[in-house]
Every structure is written in C-alpha cells, then in structure tokens.
Design a protein around this motif. Structure first.
Motif, PDB file in Angstrom:
ATOM      1  N   GLN A 108       2.259 -68.416   3.639  1.00 40.13           N
ATOM      2  CA  GLN A 108       1.243 -67.709   2.863  1.00 40.13           C
ATOM      3  C   GLN A 108      -0.126 -67.825   3.538  1.00 40.13           C
ATOM      4  O   GLN A 108      -0.861 -66.845   3.631  1.00 40.13           O
ATOM      5  CB  GLN A 108       1.192 -68.264   1.439  1.00 40.13           C
ATOM      6  CG  GLN A 108       0.330 -67.470   0.509  1.00 40.13           C
ATOM      7  CD  GLN A 108       0.393 -68.005  -0.922  1.00 40.13           C
ATOM      8  OE1 GLN A 108       0.834 -69.117  -1.153  1.00 40.13           O
ATOM      9  NE2 GLN A 108      -0.062 -67.207  -1.861  1.00 40.13           N
ATOM     10  N   ARG A 109      -0.449 -69.033   4.023  1.00 40.94           N
ATOM     11  CA  ARG A 109      -1.731 -69.211   4.723  1.00 40.94           C
ATOM     12  C   ARG A 109      -1.776 -68.358   5.984  1.00 40.94           C
ATOM     13  O   ARG A 109      -2.801 -67.752   6.301  1.00 40.94           O
ATOM     14  CB  ARG A 109      -1.952 -70.683   5.087  1.00 40.94           C
ATOM     15  CG  ARG A 109      -2.457 -71.534   3.945  1.00 40.94           C
ATOM     16  CD  ARG A 109      -2.947 -72.903   4.431  1.00 40.94           C
ATOM     17  NE  ARG A 109      -1.955 -73.650   5.185  1.00 40.94           N
ATOM     18  CZ  ARG A 109      -1.007 -74.431   4.676  1.00 40.94           C
ATOM     19  NH1 ARG A 109      -0.931 -74.567   3.370  1.00 40.94           N
ATOM     20  NH2 ARG A 109      -0.157 -75.067   5.450  1.00 40.94           N
ATOM     21  N   GLN A 112      -2.424 -64.820   5.009  1.00 34.64           N
ATOM     22  CA  GLN A 112      -3.822 -64.662   4.598  1.00 34.64           C
ATOM     23  C   GLN A 112      -4.737 -64.655   5.816  1.00 34.64           C
ATOM     24  O   GLN A 112      -5.680 -63.852   5.890  1.00 34.64           O
ATOM     25  CB  GLN A 112      -4.223 -65.783   3.637  1.00 34.64           C
ATOM     26  CG  GLN A 112      -3.605 -65.662   2.264  1.00 34.64           C
ATOM     27  CD  GLN A 112      -3.863 -66.893   1.403  1.00 34.64           C
ATOM     28  OE1 GLN A 112      -4.248 -67.951   1.889  1.00 34.64           O
ATOM     29  NE2 GLN A 112      -3.616 -66.750   0.100  1.00 34.64           N
ATOM     30  N   GLU A 113      -4.456 -65.545   6.779  1.00 32.19           N
ATOM     31  CA  GLU A 113      -5.280 -65.594   7.989  1.00 32.19           C
ATOM     32  C   GLU A 113      -5.143 -64.293   8.787  1.00 32.19           C
ATOM     33  O   GLU A 113      -6.127 -63.760   9.312  1.00 32.19           O
ATOM     34  CB  GLU A 113      -4.879 -66.789   8.854  1.00 32.19           C
ATOM     35  CG  GLU A 113      -5.319 -68.113   8.276  1.00 32.19           C
ATOM     36  CD  GLU A 113      -4.808 -69.308   9.086  1.00 32.19           C
ATOM     37  OE1 GLU A 113      -4.233 -69.108  10.176  1.00 32.19           O
ATOM     38  OE2 GLU A 113      -4.995 -70.428   8.613  1.00 32.19           O
ATOM     39  N   ALA A 115      -4.353 -61.336   7.580  1.00 33.26           N
ATOM     40  CA  ALA A 115      -5.051 -60.281   6.836  1.00 33.26           C
ATOM     41  C   ALA A 115      -6.559 -60.419   7.007  1.00 33.26           C
ATOM     42  O   ALA A 115      -7.263 -59.406   7.180  1.00 33.26           O
ATOM     43  CB  ALA A 115      -4.675 -60.342   5.360  1.00 33.26           C
ATOM     44  N   SER A 116      -7.056 -61.649   6.992  1.00 31.66           N
ATOM     45  CA  SER A 116      -8.501 -61.877   7.178  1.00 31.66           C
ATOM     46  C   SER A 116      -8.938 -61.452   8.568  1.00 31.66           C
ATOM     47  O   SER A 116     -10.007 -60.839   8.740  1.00 31.66           O
ATOM     48  CB  SER A 116      -8.837 -63.351   6.966  1.00 31.66           C
ATOM     49  OG  SER A 116      -8.586 -63.729   5.643  1.00 31.66           O
TER      50      SER A 116
END
Length: 136
Positions: A108-109, A112-113, A115-116
C-alpha cells in the motif's frame, strides 16, 4: 481404587497388559485413556473410577509395573509434544498473519508513493508525456 473395588494380583498382569495392547492399537481407546490422565479404568464396566499408581504397583510384578510406567511416560511425552506443537502452530499462524499485514502495508505504501510521484511529475511537467510502462 474406588471403595469396594480392588485389583487382585492374579488378574492384574493380564488386565494391564491387555489394556496397554488395546491402547496402542486403537486411537479412540488411547484418546479416552489420555482424557483419564493416563490412568487405568476399573475392571468393573459399570464403574468410571480409575486405579491409582499405588494400587497398581501393589498388584503388579515389578517388570509389568515398569512397562506400565514406561507407557505412562510415553503418554506424558506425547501430551507435552502435542501441547508444544499446538503452541508452535499458534505462534506460526500469528507470525504469518503479522508478515502478511506488513507485506500488505508495504504494498500500500509503495502504491501511494508511486501515485505521489506520478502526481508530482504531472504538476512539475504538465506538458510531458508519461511512459506507458511505469507511468512516469
């Protein structure tokens, strides 16, 4: 033994040997024996009491009593092994669940990274084209 019940020396050897043979041959009898804390049930079928080691020792020759005690020791060792095995399985299950949670959190991290990073690149370079493979 229970009041009014006894184990005579003449019948005790056959009873104990027969019982030990049945216990080793039949898993259901073995399970019942374990539930009685490895004690031999009274010879009276209507009685649910078990003989104590003292009463059995008095009735049996040393050789047979040592065989009986060796079988009891095996039962205790098996019970300890089973308990440890169960505890190990519980700890293993907990560790696997924890590892799975950690892997899911890391995934998940990572998402998220990613996507960021993609959002950052879109803002920094609004007219740039993204790579079809990595989306950067």
């Amino acid at each position: 033994p229970p009041a009014g019940h006894f184990l005579c020396s003449e019948d005790s050897v056959g009873h104990v040997r027969s019982f030990l043979e049945r216990v080793t041959a039949d898993d259901s009898i073995l399970q019942q024996h374990r539930e009685r804390r490895d004690r031999i049930k009274c010879v009276d079928p209507s009685c649910e009491h078990c003989y104590t080691d003292v009463s059995i020792a008095r009735a049996l020759p040393d050789e047979v009593f040592h065989s009986y005690r060796a079988a009891q020791d095996q039962m205790v060792e098996h019970r300890i092994f089973s308990d440890l095995q169960q505890r190990f399985q519980q700890q293993l299950s907990a560790a696997l669940a924890q590892a799975l949670q950690a892997a899911q959190a890391a995934t998940q991290r990572g998402a998220q990274e990613q996507a960021s990073t993609a959002e950052f690149l879109r803002r920094q370079y609004p007219n740039a084209r993204m790579c079809p493979k990595c989306q950067h």
